[in-house]
Design an enzyme around this catalytic site. Structure first.
Site, short mmCIF file in Angstrom:
data_model
loop_
_atom_site.label_atom_id
_atom_site.label_comp_id
_atom_site.label_asym_id
_atom_site.label_seq_id
_atom_site.Cartn_x
_atom_site.Cartn_y
_atom_site.Cartn_z
N TYR A 1 48.48 16.21 5.43
CA TYR A 1 47.50 16.83 6.33
C TYR A 1 46.52 15.85 6.99
CZ TYR A 1 49.30 21.46 5.64
OH TYR A 1 50.13 22.56 5.67
N GLU B 1 50.00 26.94 0.38
CA GLU B 1 51.26 26.24 0.06
C GLU B 1 51.32 25.87 -1.43
OE1 GLU B 1 51.41 23.22 3.16
OE2 GLU B 1 51.49 24.83 4.65
C1 HEM Z 1 56.27 23.80 11.50
C2 HEM Z 1 51.58 24.50 12.42
C3 HEM Z 1 50.49 20.81 9.48
C4 HEM Z 1 55.15 19.54 9.51
C5 HEM Z 1 55.09 24.32 11.97
C6 HEM Z 1 55.00 25.47 12.84
C7 HEM Z 1 53.69 25.66 13.10
C8 HEM Z 1 52.94 24.63 12.42
C9 HEM Z 1 53.10 26.75 13.98
C10 HEM Z 1 56.19 26.30 13.36
C11 HEM Z 1 56.54 27.32 12.32
C12 HEM Z 1 57.81 28.07 12.66
O1 HEM Z 1 58.87 27.48 12.58
O2 HEM Z 1 57.74 29.24 13.02
C13 HEM Z 1 50.87 23.58 11.67
C14 HEM Z 1 49.42 23.51 11.60
C15 HEM Z 1 49.12 22.47 10.76
C16 HEM Z 1 50.37 21.89 10.33
C17 HEM Z 1 48.47 24.45 12.33
C18 HEM Z 1 47.77 21.94 10.32
C19 HEM Z 1 46.76 22.68 9.98
C20 HEM Z 1 51.66 20.13 9.23
C21 HEM Z 1 51.76 18.89 8.49
C22 HEM Z 1 53.07 18.51 8.53
C23 HEM Z 1 53.79 19.54 9.28
C24 HEM Z 1 50.60 18.19 7.79
C25 HEM Z 1 53.70 17.27 7.95
C26 HEM Z 1 53.38 16.08 8.32
C27 HEM Z 1 55.84 20.58 10.06
C28 HEM Z 1 57.28 20.58 10.24
C29 HEM Z 1 57.60 21.82 10.79
C30 HEM Z 1 56.37 22.54 10.95
C31 HEM Z 1 58.22 19.44 9.88
C32 HEM Z 1 58.99 22.32 11.18
C33 HEM Z 1 59.10 22.02 12.62
C34 HEM Z 1 60.35 21.47 13.04
O3 HEM Z 1 61.13 21.05 12.19
O4 HEM Z 1 60.48 21.41 14.26
N1 HEM Z 1 53.84 23.84 11.71
N2 HEM Z 1 51.39 22.58 10.91
N3 HEM Z 1 52.90 20.48 9.68
N4 HEM Z 1 55.33 21.77 10.50
FE1 HEM Z 1 53.38 22.21 10.62
#
Ligand code: HEM
Length: 404
Positions: free
Chosen positions: A95, A137
């Protein structure tokens, strides 16, 4: 707790960020991957290329910012994302990295307009949002690891069987290499598979819905071979189809997801799918007949034609049961399909057809498929007066909107 001043700054700058949202998140990804290339092992490169991830993240950041003093209001959204994060193995340490590059990107794009006061306020707000994700989480990690047959992170599974279901869809039956038990799941949930592909620098993680009912000693996924190997989605699904065989090992994370059939309800249930969207619907159909044999269920599947129609025999078999009805729609049937009466309706699932055949006022609807299919179904159900709480759907990849 944020102070009132910070909350005001956040809320008043949301429109500015909204205006630049995608530019900011695009810049954010450039900066983050340049400094932390190892994160390319977990992010889906295809979603990056199509800009879908940018939209999903930007949308969530605005929503969270607007509700920064009442994050409870967006809890369902946070939970849905947290399921995905848990399934991918996102940890608290990740994060601050995202936070750092998000703030740098905001500064970069807004330039002088991003005063220290604004940046400090967003830094505080980001921490509040991140904490909300981290704590939800943490609960999900605990739950995944502590349930019977559960585990943390990725676990080795052997491909016990590989079954060609149609010209484009193949099923994989996965059993744990350690021969231990496997976690249960709710019908509609998915698993993540982590792949190392020859010649590829980074690993690829993809989510696949489980296509069988829970309670077996295996997980089954049914994967569509996407066209072309040049795009990353095509590359991963082609690799599974051509490069992964019975006896091979796949890395699998425990089932996750907030799209599932509510089996404590007894309303008639209508399961609609387009193409490979049938995978979670199969799991729901099989679960209903096992757990709620008295519940009325209608299975409606739309495919181009018989060549690409997967799992047909399984559905036909279940349709012999008293409370199960199934309909097959082909939009481009072949001569063979016609000769063998392989479909019920030529064309698409329309509002008038639904009105005619389904007792829409009583039923719960679940659907999954390509976005145009889902938009059409959603619009038809709304037009027919189906209440929002009885409409349930799942996107392939990042959540989007079904409204035009
Ligand atoms: C997916 C938001 C933090 C890694 C997502 C999605 C959203 C989101 C909206 C799409 C969910 C879906 O598939 O419907 C956020 C928000 C964060 C955050 C608001 C912070 C408060 C993080 C962090 C990481 C991360 C810290 C890791 C470094 C990912 C990955 C995906 C994902 C790998 C799948 C997307 C893909 O493979 O294209 N996140 N996220 N996220 N997030 Fe986050």
């Amino acid at each position: 707790m944020l102070n009132q001043k910070t909350i005001e700054i956040i809320k008043s700058t949301v429109p500015v960020l909204e205006q630049h949202g995608e530019t900011i998140t695009t810049r954010f990804y450039q900066l983050m991957f340049a400094n932390h290339p190892e994160l390319l092992n977990i992010f889906n490169h295809a979603n990056q290329k199509q800009g879908r991830q940018q939209k999903a993240l930007a949308g969530t950041v605005y929503a969270a910012a607007m509700y920064i003093d009442n994050l409870e209001a967006i809890l369902p959204v946070v939970k849905q994302i947290a399921h995905k994060h848990r399934s991918l193995g996102i940890k608290p340490d990740h994060y601050p990295i995202v936070g750092k590059y998000l703030l740098l990107a905001i500064k970069d794009v807004l330039g002088d307009a991003a005063t220290d006061e604004i940046i400090d306020a967003w830094a505080e707000a980001y921490n509040v949002i991140a904490d909300a994700f981290i704590s939800i989480e943490a609960e999900m990690y605990d739950e995944a690891a502590s349930q019977q047959g559960g585990w943390d992170g990725f676990r080795n599974f052997i491909v016990a069987r590989k079954v060609v279901e149609s010209d484009v869809i193949t099923s994989f039956y996965l059993k744990p290499e350690d021969n231990g038990g496997i976690a249960g799941y709710l019908p509609g949930q998915y698993i993540s598979i982590k792949l190392e592909i020859d010649g590829e620098k980074f690993t690829h993680i993809r989510q696949y819905s489980l296509s069988d009912s829970p309670g077996k000693d295996y997980y089954r996924i049914s994967v569509k071979r996407e066209a072309g190997t040049a795009n990353p989605d095509g590359m991963v699904s082609n690799y599974l189809h051509s490069g992964v065989n019975e006896g091979d090992i796949l890395n699998v994370s425990a089932p996750a997801g907030d799209f599932f059939l509510e089996t404590e309800k007894n309303t008639p249930v209508v399961l609609l799918s387009g193409g490979v969207g049938l995978t979670p619907m199969m799991s729901m159909l099989k679960t209903v007949v096992e757990l709620q044999p008295e519940r009325k269920v209608t299975f409606i599947h739309a495919a181009a034609n018989g060549k690409v129609h997967a799992l047909r025999e399984e559905v036909e078999e279940l349709s012999k049961l008293e409370h199960v009805t199934s309909y097959v729609f082909y939009d481009s049937p072949t001569e063979e399909d016609r000769r063998n009466n392989r479909f019920d309706v030529e064309g698409y699932v329309t509002r008038d057809w639904l009105k005619d055949k389904i007792a829409v006022e009583e039923a719960d609807f679940y659907f999954c498929g390509p976005v145009p299919f889902m938009k059409a179904i959603n619009r038809s159900l709304k037009d027919l007066g189906v209440k929002e709480e009885r409409i349930h759907f799942e996107f392939f990849g990042p959540k989007g909107s079904l409204e035009d």
